[in-house]
Design an enzyme around this catalytic site. Structure first.
Site, short mmCIF file in Angstrom:
data_model
loop_
_atom_site.label_atom_id
_atom_site.label_comp_id
_atom_site.label_asym_id
_atom_site.label_seq_id
_atom_site.Cartn_x
_atom_site.Cartn_y
_atom_site.Cartn_z
N LYS A 158 0.83 -1.21 0.00
CA LYS A 158 0.00 0.00 0.00
C LYS A 158 0.86 1.26 0.00
O LYS A 158 1.83 1.36 0.74
CB LYS A 158 -0.91 0.01 1.24
N GLY A 165 -9.04 4.72 -2.98
CA GLY A 165 -9.00 3.34 -3.46
C GLY A 165 -7.82 3.05 -4.38
O GLY A 165 -7.67 1.93 -4.87
N LYS A 201 -0.99 -7.26 6.01
CA LYS A 201 -1.68 -8.52 5.76
C LYS A 201 -2.97 -8.22 4.99
O LYS A 201 -3.71 -7.30 5.34
CB LYS A 201 -2.02 -9.18 7.10
N HIS A 208 -15.74 -2.99 5.88
CA HIS A 208 -15.17 -1.66 6.13
C HIS A 208 -16.13 -0.92 7.05
O HIS A 208 -17.26 -0.63 6.66
CB HIS A 208 -14.99 -0.90 4.80
N GLU A 291 -6.93 3.61 8.45
CA GLU A 291 -6.39 4.95 8.23
C GLU A 291 -7.34 5.98 8.82
O GLU A 291 -8.46 5.66 9.20
CB GLU A 291 -6.19 5.22 6.73
N ASN A 293 -9.16 9.63 7.94
CA ASN A 293 -9.47 10.63 6.93
C ASN A 293 -9.64 11.96 7.64
O ASN A 293 -10.59 12.15 8.40
CB ASN A 293 -10.72 10.26 6.15
N ARG A 295 -10.73 14.95 7.29
CA ARG A 295 -11.57 15.87 6.51
C ARG A 295 -13.02 15.45 6.64
O ARG A 295 -13.32 14.41 7.22
CB ARG A 295 -11.18 15.75 5.03
N ARG A 341 -23.78 6.41 -4.06
CA ARG A 341 -23.02 7.37 -4.86
C ARG A 341 -23.49 7.27 -6.30
O ARG A 341 -23.48 6.18 -6.89
CB ARG A 341 -21.53 7.09 -4.79
#
Ligand code: ADP
Ligand code: ADP
Ligand code: MG
Length: 460
Positions: A158, A165, A201, A208, A291, A293, A295, A341
């Protein structure tokens, strides 16, 4: 409170921010590229300034031009929206040094969570589990191999600066790891201007689940519950909902646990303003930090619908120096919200973007339906930016009602002249596993695989 805010973004999020400002009697300045002269955000703002040609690198990413626009129009603050400069600590610092308030986390918190590898280390320090992987950036091929040997395949490579994405690939053995490692670094350098990658991993078919947080300058941090964003295509979110069916149906205690873990991470980072802490959850209910974000997020409306809290208004208030108006105990969740979306893309041609002129446009309405968008009949979607043209949010007293309402609303959505994913969203809403709330990040691939098989069977 601020008198005037510059919105350093475009599209639906610029419209969303201008709406909040209007309700707070704050004047607004829009900035736009030459490709966006006819965008709704330009028409809704009190003032608008063109900041350059279509490519984002010549307009929405130009700090100098945005700051000039802010100085000419004499604004008190800048809202960066999401994407573009939203998570750029340097931009936040430039704003502050020009005496313009940056509506987002403080620069120190942004540094503490600067990239994904740094954030992983911070989560560990906060006592929150991360997927097994490397300690920070992996600089050498041999180190990548050693990490993979230790944690076992499959692994993910990553980009520390990745986002949306992009910048991740899976490796199943030494050969694909070595190949992927070098390609990933080259691609990351090109896409994000940072070749740093790390190894994690690869968790098979996870969920998610992310937590919305809010923090004030007094160091108080609360969370506003979770959003389940497991309906993804190529690691990009397609549908988001809250509450999470996985938590509701299977792991009731998880909400409180993940919520507390998110707050802990935010506390260690001295986080302020709105943010999201993302996790992946495996089939056994184990959760791992992914992670942060730093914002407002695309899917924030889902949380707004079930908490009754206007997150953009809150961002502005917190940036202006107000403290949190709510304690954790004040946050109540009511009903269920789903967001789809809506993208200008062709589901029958591998979701290829479909910019162009919208001929007819009718957006759904009625009880419990919300559309956040910047498009209208006669509007031309420029090819220069991402393909999202709006978000459809349905609210109901429970998941069943929210799904039925979403299906009804998708059925009303009329967009001609371009291709959209409305029918694909409808297929998701009709899928028996989605209806049951049984899905992981592998869901869309399974759905598409089934559709492909269906098409082949029809042909033969
Ligand atoms: P969210 O996490 O809020 O769902 P996305 O991950 O879809 O949002 O990203 C929101 C927007 O920001 C998208 O337009 C995406 O392309 C962009 N974006 C996010 N991170 C990056 C990044 N590191 N580099 C470039 N674009 C990014
Ligand atoms: P981005 O910055 O692009 O949003 P994230 O790290 O948040 O990147 O990951 C986006 C998505 O990619 C996740 O929601 C998940 O579906 C997938 N993903 C990321 N890391 C892993 C992992 N270690 N194992 C399995 N899937 C992962
Ligand atoms: Mg993410």
């Amino acid at each position: 409170m601020f008198e005037k805010i510059l919105v350093a973004n475009r599209g639906e999020i610029a419209v969303r921010i201008i709406r909040a400002c209007k309700e707070m009697n704050i004047r607004t300045v829009a900035v736009y590229s030459e490709a966006d002269a006819n965008s709704m955000h330009v028409q809704l703002a009190d003032e608008a300034i063109c900041i350059g040609p279509a490519p984002a690198s010549d307009s929405y990413l130009r700090i100098d031009r945005i700051i000039s626009a802010a100085e000419v129009t004499d604004v008190d603050a800048i809202h960066p929206g999401y994407g573009f400069l939203a998570e750029n600590a340097h931009f936040a610092e430039v704003c502050e040094s020009c005496n313009i308030r940056f509506i987002g986390p403080n620069p120190r918190a942004m540094q503490a969570l600067a990239d994904k590898a740094v954030s992983r280390a911070l989560a560990k320090k906060a006592g929150v589990a991360v997927p097994p992987g490397s300690d920070g950036v992996v600089d050498k091929e041999q180190d990548a191999l050693a990490v993979a040997k230790r944690i076992g395949y499959p692994v993910m490579i990553k980009a520390v600066a990745g986002g949306g994405g992009r910048g991740m690939r899976v490796a199943h053995n030494d050969i694909s790891l070595v190949k992927g490692y070098h390609t990933a670094r080259t691609e990351a350098e090109k896409a994000f201007g940072n070749s740093g990658v790390y190894i994690e991993k690869f968790i098979e078919n996870p969920h998610h689940i992310e937590i919305q947080i809010l923090g004030d300058h007094k160091g108080r941090i609360i969370h506003l519950g979770e959003r389940d964003c497991s309906v993804q295509r190529r690691n990009q979110k397609v549908v988001e909902e809250t509450p999470s069916p996985l938590i509701e149906n299977k792991f009731r205690k998880l909400r409180d646990k993940i919520g507390k873990a998110a707050v802990k991470i935010a506390e260690v980072a001295h986080y302020t303003n709105a943010g999201t802490v993302e996790f992946i959850v495996d089939a056994h209910g184990n959760y791992y930090f992914l992670e942060c974000n730093k914002r407002i997020q695309v899917e924030h409306p889902a949380t707004e619908e079930v908490t009754g809290i206007d997150l953009v208004r809150y961002q502005i208030q917190l940036a202006a120096g107000e403290t949190l108006h709510h304690s954790q105990g004040d946050i109540q969740f009511k009903g269920h919200a789903i967001e789809c979306r809506i993208n200008a893309e062709d589901p029958f041609d591998d979701f290829r973007p479909s910019p162009g002129r919208i001929e007819m446009y009718y957006q759904p309405g009625g009880r419990g339906v919300r559309v956040d968008s910047h498009v209208y009949a006669g509007y031309t979607i420029p090819p220069s930016y991402d393909s999202m043209i709006g978000k459809l949010i349905a609210y109901g007293k429970d998941r069943r009602e929210a799904m039925d309402r979403m299906s009804r609303a998708l059925g009303e959505y009329l967009i001609t002249g371009i291709k959209t994913n409305v029918a694909f969203q409808q297929a998701i809403l009709q899928d028996p596993n989605f209806r049951r709330g049984v899905y992981s990040t592998g869901f869309v691939e399974q759905l598409l695989g089934g559709a492909r098989r269906g098409l082949i069977e029809e042909k033969t």
